[in-house]
Write a protein that holds these residues in place. Sequence first.
Motif, PDB file in Angstrom:
ATOM      1  N   LEU A  51       0.805  -1.211   0.000  1.00  0.00           N
ATOM      2  CA  LEU A  51       0.000   0.000   0.000  1.00  0.00           C
ATOM      3  C   LEU A  51       0.845   1.270   0.000  1.00  0.00           C
ATOM      4  CD1 LEU A  51      -2.676  -1.076   2.659  1.00  0.00           C
ATOM      5  CD2 LEU A  51      -2.801  -1.309   0.163  1.00  0.00           C
ATOM      6  N   SER A  52       1.897   1.292   0.787  1.00  0.00           N
ATOM      7  CA  SER A  52       2.666   2.516   0.994  1.00  0.00           C
ATOM      8  C   SER A  52       4.097   2.129   1.383  1.00  0.00           C
ATOM      9  CB  SER A  52       2.018   3.348   2.109  1.00  0.00           C
ATOM     10  OG  SER A  52       2.017   2.609   3.327  1.00  0.00           O
ATOM     11  N   ALA A  53       5.004   3.092   1.517  1.00  0.00           N
ATOM     12  CA  ALA A  53       4.903   4.505   1.212  1.00  0.00           C
ATOM     13  C   ALA A  53       5.626   4.724  -0.123  1.00  0.00           C
ATOM     14  CB  ALA A  53       5.542   5.330   2.318  1.00  0.00           C
ATOM     15  N   ILE A  54       5.811   5.994  -0.528  1.00  0.00           N
ATOM     16  CA  ILE A  54       6.364   6.275  -1.840  1.00  0.00           C
ATOM     17  C   ILE A  54       7.701   5.569  -2.058  1.00  0.00           C
ATOM     18  CG2 ILE A  54       7.344   8.084  -3.308  1.00  0.00           C
ATOM     19  CD1 ILE A  54       4.341   8.084  -3.370  1.00  0.00           C
ATOM     20  N   GLY A  55       8.616   5.700  -1.104  1.00  0.00           N
ATOM     21  CA  GLY A  55       9.921   5.074  -1.273  1.00  0.00           C
ATOM     22  C   GLY A  55       9.832   3.566  -1.385  1.00  0.00           C
ATOM     23  N   ASP A  56       9.038   2.949  -0.524  1.00  0.00           N
ATOM     24  CA  ASP A  56       8.888   1.498  -0.547  1.00  0.00           C
ATOM     25  C   ASP A  56       8.221   1.026  -1.838  1.00  0.00           C
ATOM     26  OD1 ASP A  56      10.038   1.234   1.980  1.00  0.00           O
ATOM     27  OD2 ASP A  56       8.122   1.551   2.979  1.00  0.00           O
ATOM     28  N   VAL A  57       7.257   1.779  -2.297  1.00  0.00           N
ATOM     29  CA  VAL A  57       6.591   1.436  -3.555  1.00  0.00           C
ATOM     30  C   VAL A  57       7.580   1.520  -4.716  1.00  0.00           C
ATOM     31  CG1 VAL A  57       4.910   2.334  -5.210  1.00  0.00           C
ATOM     32  CG2 VAL A  57       4.234   1.953  -2.838  1.00  0.00           C
ATOM     33  N   CYS A  58       8.473   2.515  -4.674  1.00  0.00           N
ATOM     34  CA  CYS A  58       9.504   2.611  -5.716  1.00  0.00           C
ATOM     35  C   CYS A  58      10.398   1.371  -5.701  1.00  0.00           C
ATOM     36  CB  CYS A  58      10.334   3.869  -5.512  1.00  0.00           C
ATOM     37  SG  CYS A  58       9.505   5.405  -5.980  1.00  0.00           S
ATOM     38  N   HIS A  59      10.783   0.927  -4.512  1.00  0.00           N
ATOM     39  CA  HIS A  59      11.580  -0.299  -4.426  1.00  0.00           C
ATOM     40  C   HIS A  59      10.808  -1.475  -5.035  1.00  0.00           C
ATOM     41  CE1 HIS A  59      14.329   1.900  -2.001  1.00  0.00           C
ATOM     42  NE2 HIS A  59      13.665   1.827  -0.875  1.00  0.00           N
ATOM     43  N   ALA A  60       9.529  -1.549  -4.727  1.00  0.00           N
ATOM     44  CA  ALA A  60       8.727  -2.686  -5.170  1.00  0.00           C
ATOM     45  C   ALA A  60       8.564  -2.733  -6.683  1.00  0.00           C
ATOM     46  CB  ALA A  60       7.353  -2.653  -4.494  1.00  0.00           C
ATOM     47  N   VAL A  61       8.581  -1.574  -7.342  1.00  0.00           N
ATOM     48  CA  VAL A  61       8.390  -1.543  -8.797  1.00  0.00           C
ATOM     49  C   VAL A  61       9.422  -2.411  -9.501  1.00  0.00           C
ATOM     50  CG1 VAL A  61       8.553  -0.086 -10.870  1.00  0.00           C
ATOM     51  CG2 VAL A  61       7.210   0.685  -8.916  1.00  0.00           C
ATOM     52  N   SER A  62      10.682  -2.325  -9.084  1.00  0.00           N
ATOM     53  CA  SER A  62      11.717  -3.104  -9.760  1.00  0.00           C
ATOM     54  C   SER A  62      11.473  -4.601  -9.603  1.00  0.00           C
ATOM     55  CB  SER A  62      13.101  -2.730  -9.218  1.00  0.00           C
ATOM     56  OG  SER A  62      13.231  -3.092  -7.852  1.00  0.00           O
ATOM     57  N   VAL A  63      10.951  -4.999  -8.451  1.00  0.00           N
ATOM     58  CA  VAL A  63      10.661  -6.405  -8.189  1.00  0.00           C
ATOM     59  C   VAL A  63       9.472  -6.864  -9.028  1.00  0.00           C
ATOM     60  CG1 VAL A  63      10.077  -8.090  -6.417  1.00  0.00           C
ATOM     61  CG2 VAL A  63      11.586  -6.170  -5.859  1.00  0.00           C
ATOM     62  N   VAL A  64       8.428  -6.051  -9.037  1.00  0.00           N
ATOM     63  CA  VAL A  64       7.238  -6.380  -9.817  1.00  0.00           C
ATOM     64  C   VAL A  64       7.593  -6.506 -11.294  1.00  0.00           C
ATOM     65  CG1 VAL A  64       4.987  -5.517 -10.571  1.00  0.00           C
ATOM     66  CG2 VAL A  64       5.642  -5.366  -8.157  1.00  0.00           C
ATOM     67  N   GLN A  65       8.418  -5.615 -11.793  1.00  0.00           N
ATOM     68  CA  GLN A  65       8.755  -5.664 -13.214  1.00  0.00           C
ATOM     69  C   GLN A  65       9.671  -6.835 -13.542  1.00  0.00           C
ATOM     70  OE1 GLN A  65       9.944  -1.527 -13.970  1.00  0.00           O
ATOM     71  NE2 GLN A  65       7.870  -1.082 -14.661  1.00  0.00           N
ATOM     72  N   ALA A  66      10.499  -7.276 -12.583  1.00  0.00           N
ATOM     73  CA  ALA A  66      11.289  -8.484 -12.798  1.00  0.00           C
ATOM     74  C   ALA A  66      10.379  -9.712 -12.882  1.00  0.00           C
ATOM     75  CB  ALA A  66      12.312  -8.653 -11.679  1.00  0.00           C
ATOM     76  N   ILE A  67       9.377  -9.768 -12.013  1.00  0.00           N
ATOM     77  CA  ILE A  67       8.393 -10.855 -12.055  1.00  0.00           C
ATOM     78  C   ILE A  67       7.629 -10.815 -13.376  1.00  0.00           C
ATOM     79  CG2 ILE A  67       6.275 -11.737 -11.004  1.00  0.00           C
ATOM     80  CD1 ILE A  67       7.369 -10.707  -8.303  1.00  0.00           C
ATOM     81  N   GLN A  68       7.265  -9.624 -13.768  1.00  0.00           N
ATOM     82  CA  GLN A  68       6.511  -9.425 -15.015  1.00  0.00           C
ATOM     83  C   GLN A  68       7.298  -9.941 -16.217  1.00  0.00           C
ATOM     84  OE1 GLN A  68       5.881  -5.249 -15.820  1.00  0.00           O
ATOM     85  NE2 GLN A  68       3.801  -5.628 -16.524  1.00  0.00           N
ATOM     86  N   GLN A  69       8.589  -9.699 -16.224  1.00  0.00           N
ATOM     87  CA  GLN A  69       9.429 -10.153 -17.334  1.00  0.00           C
ATOM     88  C   GLN A  69       9.550 -11.675 -17.353  1.00  0.00           C
ATOM     89  OE1 GLN A  69      13.377  -8.456 -17.277  1.00  0.00           O
ATOM     90  NE2 GLN A  69      13.829  -9.077 -19.367  1.00  0.00           N
ATOM     91  N   TYR A  70       9.586 -12.288 -16.172  1.00  0.00           N
ATOM     92  CA  TYR A  70       9.738 -13.741 -16.071  1.00  0.00           C
ATOM     93  C   TYR A  70       8.423 -14.463 -16.349  1.00  0.00           C
ATOM     94  CZ  TYR A  70      11.683 -18.119 -14.215  1.00  0.00           C
ATOM     95  OH  TYR A  70      12.147 -19.408 -14.074  1.00  0.00           O
ATOM     96  N   TYR A  71       7.311 -13.835 -15.989  1.00  0.00           N
ATOM     97  CA  TYR A  71       5.980 -14.401 -16.221  1.00  0.00           C
ATOM     98  C   TYR A  71       5.192 -13.472 -17.139  1.00  0.00           C
ATOM     99  CZ  TYR A  71       6.830 -17.498 -12.194  1.00  0.00           C
ATOM    100  OH  TYR A  71       7.336 -18.440 -11.331  1.00  0.00           O
TER     101      TYR A  71
END
Length: 310
Positions: free
Chosen positions: A22-42
Amino acid sequence: MSAPAFPLQAPQQLQSICILRLSAIGDVCHAVSVVQAIQQYYPQAKISWIIGKVEAMLLKDLPGVELIVFDKKLGLGAYTDLRNKLRGQQFDVLLHMQVALRANVASLFIPARRKIGFDWSRAKELHALFMRERIAPQQEPHVLDGFAGFARHLGVPFLQNPQDKPQWQMPITDEHRDWAKTQLNTATTRHLVICPAASKAERNWLPVRYAAIADYAATQGFSVYLCGGPTAMEQQLAQEIKAQAQTDIIDLVGKTNLKQLLALLEQASVVLAPDTGPAHMAVTVGTPVIGLYGHSNPGRTGPYLYRQYV
């Protein structure tokens, strides 16, 4: 205790993934790189991200990701709203990447065959009670490395080696970039953006020291900009910095939305900030960050790619 060994689904079998952060801005920014790595693999999997209202403003139009807003201002109604938004859906897996009690309760309303959370040592606020699987434990990781454990739990080879670096594809439009360029002093190509205020005042540097850095940067050919939100604290801090600086500072505090700020940080030569969202936003667009971490632990929340400058 090691994480339980669950059989991983093959990429072609994983069709729907739900992210809960859900939050916060900095943590969400960190999560984007992880989500996009998952997205590329799946690449065939539909990815839905349950996210806070403010954070969704930053990530609007994130490629290939459905954002489902959880508005905490609705109080208990936020859970009913979430249940209604998810009605009829069934996810293959939920990656529960937040230990706050609000997020733990929200996870109850997310229909998923597998619910994966943090390991026992990081399972605060009853987090462990809401999960059926746990990622592998880590010793005092950076927040981004902690999130990376979720990707690796799904078999994604993400940040497995010391030389590996995360990558981001942030949703910035030409309109945002054009706006940012109009704010720049065209008399120079060197731009220092100072984001002086964190969410907690004890993380902030003194105004006189921000002012001294601004004056020095000006002697080195930099134009200097102040950025931040519209709160009274941030406005006051900006005024104090400008009052003590000898150089002219372009004051954009409270004058940008999150997309515009992201585009401006992308145009910057360097960013100076304490542990605050814009520092991590700058990392996602490849701008070096000088982090001021007299209060926070840079090993856990430092600007990930630029911790040598802390």
